[in-house]
Motif scaffolding. Sequence first.
Motif, PDB file in Angstrom:
ATOM      1  N   PRO A 108     -15.476  15.313 -23.647  1.00 13.77           N
ATOM      2  CA  PRO A 108     -15.552  13.955 -23.110  1.00 13.77           C
ATOM      3  C   PRO A 108     -15.274  13.910 -21.610  1.00 13.77           C
ATOM      4  N   LEU A 109     -16.002  13.037 -20.926  1.00  9.72           N
ATOM      5  CA  LEU A 109     -15.852  12.846 -19.482  1.00  9.72           C
ATOM      6  C   LEU A 109     -15.334  11.440 -19.200  1.00  9.72           C
ATOM      7  N   LEU A 110     -14.180  11.364 -18.582  1.00 12.58           N
ATOM      8  CA  LEU A 110     -13.594  10.106 -18.152  1.00 12.58           C
ATOM      9  C   LEU A 110     -13.842   9.990 -16.648  1.00 12.58           C
ATOM     10  N   ILE A 111     -14.692   9.059 -16.259  1.00 11.65           N
ATOM     11  CA  ILE A 111     -15.178   8.986 -14.875  1.00 11.65           C
ATOM     12  C   ILE A 111     -14.528   7.815 -14.155  1.00 11.65           C
ATOM     13  N   GLU A 112     -13.766   8.132 -13.109  1.00 11.45           N
ATOM     14  CA  GLU A 112     -13.154   7.091 -12.287  1.00 11.45           C
ATOM     15  C   GLU A 112     -13.997   6.829 -11.041  1.00 11.45           C
ATOM     16  N   VAL A 113     -14.435   5.603 -10.884  1.00  9.33           N
ATOM     17  CA  VAL A 113     -15.201   5.189  -9.712  1.00  9.33           C
ATOM     18  C   VAL A 113     -14.214   4.740  -8.644  1.00  9.33           C
ATOM     19  N   LYS A 114     -14.155   5.470  -7.550  1.00 10.00           N
ATOM     20  CA  LYS A 114     -13.182   5.152  -6.502  1.00 10.00           C
ATOM     21  C   LYS A 114     -13.574   3.865  -5.773  1.00 10.00           C
ATOM     22  N   ASP A 115     -12.565   3.108  -5.410  1.00 14.77           N
ATOM     23  CA  ASP A 115     -12.788   1.836  -4.727  1.00 14.77           C
ATOM     24  C   ASP A 115     -13.503   2.048  -3.402  1.00 14.77           C
ATOM     25  N   GLN A 116     -14.565   1.291  -3.172  1.00 10.03           N
ATOM     26  CA  GLN A 116     -15.325   1.380  -1.928  1.00 10.03           C
ATOM     27  C   GLN A 116     -15.114   0.152  -1.048  1.00 10.03           C
ATOM     28  N   ASP A 117     -14.339  -0.807  -1.518  1.00 10.15           N
ATOM     29  CA  ASP A 117     -14.067  -2.029  -0.764  1.00 10.15           C
ATOM     30  C   ASP A 117     -12.966  -1.820   0.275  1.00 10.15           C
ATOM     31  N   GLY A 118     -11.977  -1.032  -0.070  1.00 13.04           N
ATOM     32  CA  GLY A 118     -10.856  -0.784   0.830  1.00 13.04           C
ATOM     33  C   GLY A 118      -9.628  -1.589   0.499  1.00 13.04           C
ATOM     34  N   ALA A 119      -9.792  -2.683  -0.231  1.00 15.22           N
ATOM     35  CA  ALA A 119      -8.660  -3.531  -0.589  1.00 15.22           C
ATOM     36  C   ALA A 119      -8.794  -4.045  -2.019  1.00 15.22           C
ATOM     37  N   MET A 120      -9.497  -3.300  -2.848  1.00 20.86           N
ATOM     38  CA  MET A 120      -9.710  -3.674  -4.249  1.00 20.86           C
ATOM     39  C   MET A 120     -10.402  -5.030  -4.373  1.00 20.86           C
ATOM     40  N   GLY A 121     -11.286  -5.308  -3.420  1.00 25.14           N
ATOM     41  CA  GLY A 121     -12.012  -6.568  -3.412  1.00 25.14           C
ATOM     42  C   GLY A 121     -13.425  -6.431  -3.947  1.00 25.14           C
ATOM     43  N   PRO A 122     -14.273  -7.442  -3.694  1.00 23.22           N
ATOM     44  CA  PRO A 122     -15.598  -7.507  -4.323  1.00 23.22           C
ATOM     45  C   PRO A 122     -16.711  -6.764  -3.592  1.00 23.22           C
ATOM     46  N   SER A 123     -16.424  -6.107  -2.472  1.00 17.98           N
ATOM     47  CA  SER A 123     -17.482  -5.433  -1.714  1.00 17.98           C
ATOM     48  C   SER A 123     -17.773  -4.064  -2.328  1.00 17.98           C
ATOM     49  N   VAL A 124     -18.347  -4.102  -3.513  1.00 13.52           N
ATOM     50  CA  VAL A 124     -18.679  -2.886  -4.254  1.00 13.52           C
ATOM     51  C   VAL A 124     -20.074  -3.043  -4.841  1.00 13.52           C
ATOM     52  N   GLY A 125     -20.585  -1.987  -5.403  1.00 12.37           N
ATOM     53  CA  GLY A 125     -21.867  -2.055  -6.095  1.00 12.37           C
ATOM     54  C   GLY A 125     -22.772  -0.871  -5.849  1.00 12.37           C
ATOM     55  N   THR A 126     -22.781  -0.351  -4.627  1.00 14.90           N
ATOM     56  CA  THR A 126     -23.711   0.738  -4.304  1.00 14.90           C
ATOM     57  C   THR A 126     -23.385   2.009  -5.081  1.00 14.90           C
ATOM     58  N   LEU A 127     -22.120   2.388  -5.122  1.00 15.09           N
ATOM     59  CA  LEU A 127     -21.727   3.575  -5.874  1.00 15.09           C
ATOM     60  C   LEU A 127     -21.957   3.362  -7.367  1.00 15.09           C
TER      61      LEU A 127
END
Length: 252
Positions: A108-127
């Motif tokens: 099994p693979l547990l995949i953590e997507v690292k925050d790309q916003d910088g402050a755990m905000g909504p500016s994510v999506g591309t990754l």
Amino acid sequence: MPTLPEAFLKAPIAHRALHDDNIARAENNIAAIDAAIARGFGIEIDLQLSSDGVAMVFHDYALNRLTEGHGAFALQSSEALSTLRFKTGEVGVPTLKQVLDHVAGRVPLLIEVKDQDGAMGPSVGTLEVAAAKVLEGYDGPVALMSFNPHSVAVLAELCPHLPRGITTANWEDEGAKLIPADRRETLGLIEDYDRVGASFISHQWSNLDAPRVAELKEAGAHILCWTIRNPEDEAEARKIAENITFEGYLPT
């Protein structure tokens, strides 16, 4: 809502794969992945985004701790990262596709997507989009998570068939102070669990006695934890958590 497969509750999960403290097997790299597979452990990996939009398996936001490179990871192309030399002597940051092809459902693979916003905000999506495309058609046991609930919400839209969770903590360490105080408070309460359709959390092991963790467990959430580094802490964590993420020793 997809539930966490039973495979994630059996064998312990190697944190950033079964590395050896980055002496000969770099974390999140192929040799560490092979070492985990050979022992039958599950594998936790991290995703960062290259400058040309490729999901890459790497933890840090900077290159210097693990590699001979310098500067921000996100400023490097996937081609440049593929030839980057690690301090272990290994060459190349693997792409998510390379890792999926290599693991091929064996553990099994547990995949953590690292925050790309910088402050755990909504500016994510591309990754998240890049990862979802690569995950299409993968047959092995896989689950997705992030410290940023906004990321988990995007993943729910992109790949609703895959189990997802939130990586959680008490948000009281020094590194957490980079996040605004009001945001840390919200994250600490794990308020987004239902909103994002999560089926599990992976929680800071030393905070497993938090009332919110007990509340979620009572409601049916699966409880994983990070990061266990010795058998004594493992025994304590397993009083609450259903499985552990570990490094620095070999669970029995």
